[in-house]
Design a protein around this motif. Structure first.
Motif, PDB file in Angstrom:
ATOM      1  N   LEU A  49      38.812   0.934  87.927  1.00 58.47           N
ATOM      2  CA  LEU A  49      38.854   1.538  86.595  1.00 58.47           C
ATOM      3  C   LEU A  49      40.297   1.627  86.104  1.00 58.47           C
ATOM      4  CD1 LEU A  49      36.081   4.215  87.146  1.00 58.47           C
ATOM      5  CD2 LEU A  49      35.942   2.146  85.765  1.00 58.47           C
TER       6      LEU A  49
ATOM      7  N   ASN B   4      42.083   3.942  85.004  1.00 62.66           N
ATOM      8  CA  ASN B   4      42.905   5.098  85.372  1.00 62.66           C
ATOM      9  C   ASN B   4      43.450   5.022  86.796  1.00 62.66           C
ATOM     10  OD1 ASN B   4      40.569   5.601  86.837  1.00 62.66           O
ATOM     11  ND2 ASN B   4      39.933   7.382  85.637  1.00 62.66           N
TER      12      ASN B   4
ATOM     13  N   GLN C  30      47.768  14.269  82.347  1.00 64.16           N
ATOM     14  CA  GLN C  30      47.682  12.923  81.790  1.00 64.16           C
ATOM     15  C   GLN C  30      46.530  12.832  80.799  1.00 64.16           C
ATOM     16  OE1 GLN C  30      47.727   9.436  84.307  1.00 64.16           O
ATOM     17  NE2 GLN C  30      48.662  10.579  86.011  1.00 64.16           N
TER      18      GLN C  30
ATOM     19  N   ILE D  27      48.551   2.779  77.951  1.00 65.68           N
ATOM     20  CA  ILE D  27      49.036   3.591  79.060  1.00 65.68           C
ATOM     21  C   ILE D  27      48.892   5.069  78.734  1.00 65.68           C
ATOM     22  CG2 ILE D  27      50.650   1.786  79.813  1.00 65.68           C
ATOM     23  CD1 ILE D  27      52.884   3.535  78.633  1.00 65.68           C
ATOM     24  N   PRO D  28      48.808   5.892  79.766  1.00 59.31           N
ATOM     25  CA  PRO D  28      48.610   7.326  79.534  1.00 59.31           C
ATOM     26  C   PRO D  28      49.885   8.018  79.068  1.00 59.31           C
ATOM     27  CG  PRO D  28      48.778   6.902  81.883  1.00 59.31           C
ATOM     28  CD  PRO D  28      48.816   5.560  81.208  1.00 59.31           C
TER      29      PRO D  28
ATOM     30  N   PHE E 211      51.855  12.012  79.045  1.00 61.41           N
ATOM     31  CA  PHE E 211      51.894  13.234  79.841  1.00 61.41           C
ATOM     32  C   PHE E 211      52.327  14.378  78.952  1.00 61.41           C
ATOM     33  CE2 PHE E 211      54.046  16.344  82.520  1.00 61.41           C
ATOM     34  CZ  PHE E 211      53.092  16.560  83.493  1.00 61.41           C
TER      35      PHE E 211
ATOM     36  N   TRP F 215      40.104  11.065  80.457  1.00 65.90           N
ATOM     37  CA  TRP F 215      40.885  10.036  81.149  1.00 65.90           C
ATOM     38  C   TRP F 215      40.657  10.046  82.647  1.00 65.90           C
ATOM     39  CZ3 TRP F 215      42.995   5.627  81.555  1.00 65.90           C
ATOM     40  CH2 TRP F 215      44.172   5.348  82.264  1.00 65.90           C
ATOM     41  N   GLU F 216      40.401  11.205  83.234  1.00 66.40           N
ATOM     42  CA  GLU F 216      40.356  11.288  84.700  1.00 66.40           C
ATOM     43  C   GLU F 216      38.961  11.187  85.300  1.00 66.40           C
ATOM     44  OE1 GLU F 216      41.502  15.169  86.239  1.00 66.40           O
ATOM     45  OE2 GLU F 216      39.684  16.089  85.440  1.00 66.40           O
ATOM     46  N   TYR F 217      37.890  11.387  84.496  1.00 66.64           N
ATOM     47  CA  TYR F 217      36.616  11.753  85.117  1.00 66.64           C
ATOM     48  C   TYR F 217      35.805  10.600  85.699  1.00 66.64           C
ATOM     49  CZ  TYR F 217      32.945  10.458  81.754  1.00 66.64           C
ATOM     50  OH  TYR F 217      32.048   9.765  80.991  1.00 66.64           O
ATOM     51  N   GLN F 218      36.187   9.390  85.440  1.00 68.13           N
ATOM     52  CA  GLN F 218      35.479   8.273  86.066  1.00 68.13           C
ATOM     53  C   GLN F 218      36.246   7.781  87.289  1.00 68.13           C
ATOM     54  OE1 GLN F 218      32.597   7.332  85.700  1.00 68.13           O
ATOM     55  NE2 GLN F 218      31.876   7.382  83.579  1.00 68.13           N
TER      56      GLN F 218
END
Lengths: 424, 424
Positions: A146, A148, B176, B184-185, B187, B239-242
């Motif tokens: 993925l 991320n 993030q 891109i992420p 911060f 952004w983080e949950y997968q």
């Protein structure tokens, strides 16, 4: 970074205890891992250190005042280092304290080991890019890794209550699964039961809620490392895990080895931590010069399987794979800094799982899901048996050790668990 | 099911304490919720019951032997019921024990409330189909409600260490995030900070690892219910949950109300639990006649917002929505039976979150994500302010109560938390 090599690592040190000088022991005087044990069925837990085939009771040896492992773990790093040095000196050949230290020893065969500490919260990470890629291909062939992954040290919360110490056995979990060609789920025993080769990282110093831990201080908050098996029910996972992540597929049991090898003991085995060319560099809050120079830890890891047939034949099992923790994509310090960047508070005794530690090569998968290509290609064992996933009676043993030219090899002991049939 | 209506629920009962007879109190003698408090800064926690504007110290009243809430919680149900009856009798008008009970009272304004118990593991469920559908539309417009939703009581593990008691304030989390149009992420501080209206369910009797709890016994393992705010950083979550679920987007802080309203107190407010026509019936391990007859609990819930401008103007805040716990798709008993079907062990003091409790109607979303349609439609407040997500200084207050013809209204107190600016 806890990378200072000092007198406690000297390869020429020998112990007053012969079994600690055996080249095959996991627990020479250079190691000194911490664990909890009791010698009678109903006794309270004591705090000990493994030395050769013995346990040193730290309270009876006069090294600590009480038997509260979590209190010991939360001490500042210099106090922990002083304890390590006191133990090392007391156990040396010719130590003036040999007598009181000897009287605080008990054979490992005579004690029951417990979980090394009281675990508050347990977080599981996903630090092996090789595991994430291989497994990702099976769940999402079009999108294995993925977007991320190379930015976020992916982690999620796990269940602390069902973490057991090495030697446990547990019933195959039951639950809901759904076959791809069915519209509705079925209920029954898990048919795709798996292990996951991980390390467990124990937190020492807590931080206050709201206070982030920067990379430069991250390892001050880490006590040590053990081996960790995050048993997984793949068929239950596949049906339940969207949209909020794995739940019953993981929380029926996890297994920890009983000894925490301290970061101090691991100092000689630190390595440079570099990313493959072309990969993005970590965001500043996940980066530091020390992490680049010495962030990785060279720990050789192995998974062994002992089937009931092997046990009957007197075989201790067959090694299924080897990998190395230095191949992880995120370091211990990065896990700590990421976990607290939003202000989340860590407590002494909290546990981080590394996630399954697969290596870069074929055959280095840290789970059967990888080794059997999602159950499509059974692996063949030396005695002619095959496995896609675990069968009832199977015992999985994780092992780990560190070795480096000029230093004494140190080991982690073993992390062993056995699958029992599902309960009716 | 804990549905026996008895003498402790009699609407004509009055207390020897006038404030408990005030029609506006959350804590009449029919309620008797449990909490932990201390009266001095460094004192130990005591176990108390709320009555009117006072706390009854259970140890000083002679009802329990020590001040260990978790020990009290794990008592068998008949022992807990006997404690409820003893408290109810002791606090009645004309009670022969009025004198010793009165001497064990202390004003709620003079004590500091703590978390109601020591929380071991915390699990968050996702029991509102209305929430799951509305939020699902935002994340997956083509596929709002996943195929597992009506079969599996979806849950995932949460962070216990950062659960705070009502009255806490916390810094806006940083982390993030990634904008849809960026590769891109970035911060920085969370820009989409939200609350989630939930109830928290506390476990009483533990089960042994490997031993599942059937539906018929599930409520014997439940102590009571409090209000719970599962603060959420939506941009970090996205952004983080997968692939493994929410992590830093949730674990920076959660807020619990201090009083556990027992299942015994809630007995008069039980309701039939039925599924919409056409929905699949639960699998047998999640079904029971009693659950169908009385599985739901009629708890009215409210979210209030107090902005800094309202506070300045002397306003206690504005109600944003109302919903009812009886609209949840999965019951308390189903959460317990599902959580343990694979053998996972629960411990006294473990906490289940219900998941965000949204109602079926527009305007009944249990989070700003829902009320503002993912931030696209700001909500307009009575004083002219608007909100899409929470701003610094905002205070969110959850309230809950039960009322039914022929019974005395009982309340949950409040669950209040304030957002502070992000730390530099």
């Amino acid at each position: 970074m806890t990378t200072n090599v000092d007198g406690t690592h000297d390869a020429t040190l020998t112990s007053c205890l012969d079994s600690a000088n055996d080249p095959a022991t996991d627990f020479p005087i250079q190691n000194l891992p911490f664990g909890r044990y009791r010698s009678e069925e109903d006794g309270a837990w004591s705090v000990g250190v493994a030395i050769g085939d013995q346990v040193l009771d730290l309270r009876r040896a006069g090294v600590v005042q009480n038997s509260q492992m979590n209190q010991l773990m939360r001490l500042p790093r210099d106090a922990r280092q002083a304890i390590r040095e006191a133990i090392s000196e007391g156990l040396r050949r010719g130590s003036p304290q040999e007598k009181p230290f000897r009287s605080a020893l008990i054979a490992q065969t005579e004690v029951q080991m417990g979980l090394p500490c009281e675990i508050g919260d347990y977080t599981d990470f996903y630090t092996s890019v090789h595991h994430a890629t291989t497994v990702g291909k099976q769940f999402r062939p079009d999108n294995p890794l993925l977007p991320n992954y190379k930015w976020v040290p992916i982690g999620y919360h796990g269940r602390a209550s069902s973490i057991c110490v090495s030697g446990n056995s547990f019933a195959r979990p039951v639950g809901q699964t759904k076959a791809p060609n069915s519209d509705i789920p079925a209920f029954g025993p898990c048919a795709r039961l798996d292990y996951e080769l991980e390390i467990g990282v124990f937190i020492s110093r807590p931080n206050i809620l709201g206070e982030r831990i920067p990379m430069a201080a991250a390892e001050d908050h880490v006590f040590g490392i053990a081996l960790f098996n995050d048993w997984s029910a793949r068929d239950i996972q596949g049906w339940e895990y969207q949209p909020l992540g794995p739940f019953l597929s993981k929380n029926f049991a996890s297994t920890l080895s009983p000894w925490m090898v301290t970061l101090e003991a691991l100092a000689p085995y630190r390595k440079a931590f570099t990313r493959p060319e072309g990969d993005p560099q970590p965001l500043p809050y996940l980066d530091s010069p020390a992490n680049r120079a010495m962030g990785a830890i060279d720990i050789e890891l192995e998974v062994w399987l002992q089937t009931p047939a092997m046990q009957k034949a007197g075989s201790a099992g067959e090694r299924l794979m080897r990998s190395n923790y230095a191949d992880a994509y995120w370091t211990v310090a990065q896990m700590v800094a990421h976990h607290t960047v939003n202000g989340c508070n860590l407590r002494a005794g909290d546990l981080f799982g590394s996630g399954t530690l697969s290596g870069p090569d074929a055959g280095q998968g840290g789970s059967l899901l990888e080794l059997s290509d999602g159950g499509k290609r059974p692996i063949r064992l030396a005695n002619g048996e095959t496995r896609t996933f675990l069968e009832d009676g199977d015992t999985v043993i994780l092992r780990g050790y560190c070795q480096r030219e000029g230093f004494r090899r140190i080991g982690f002991g073993e992390c062993r668990g056995t699958v029992l049939p599902a309960r009716p």
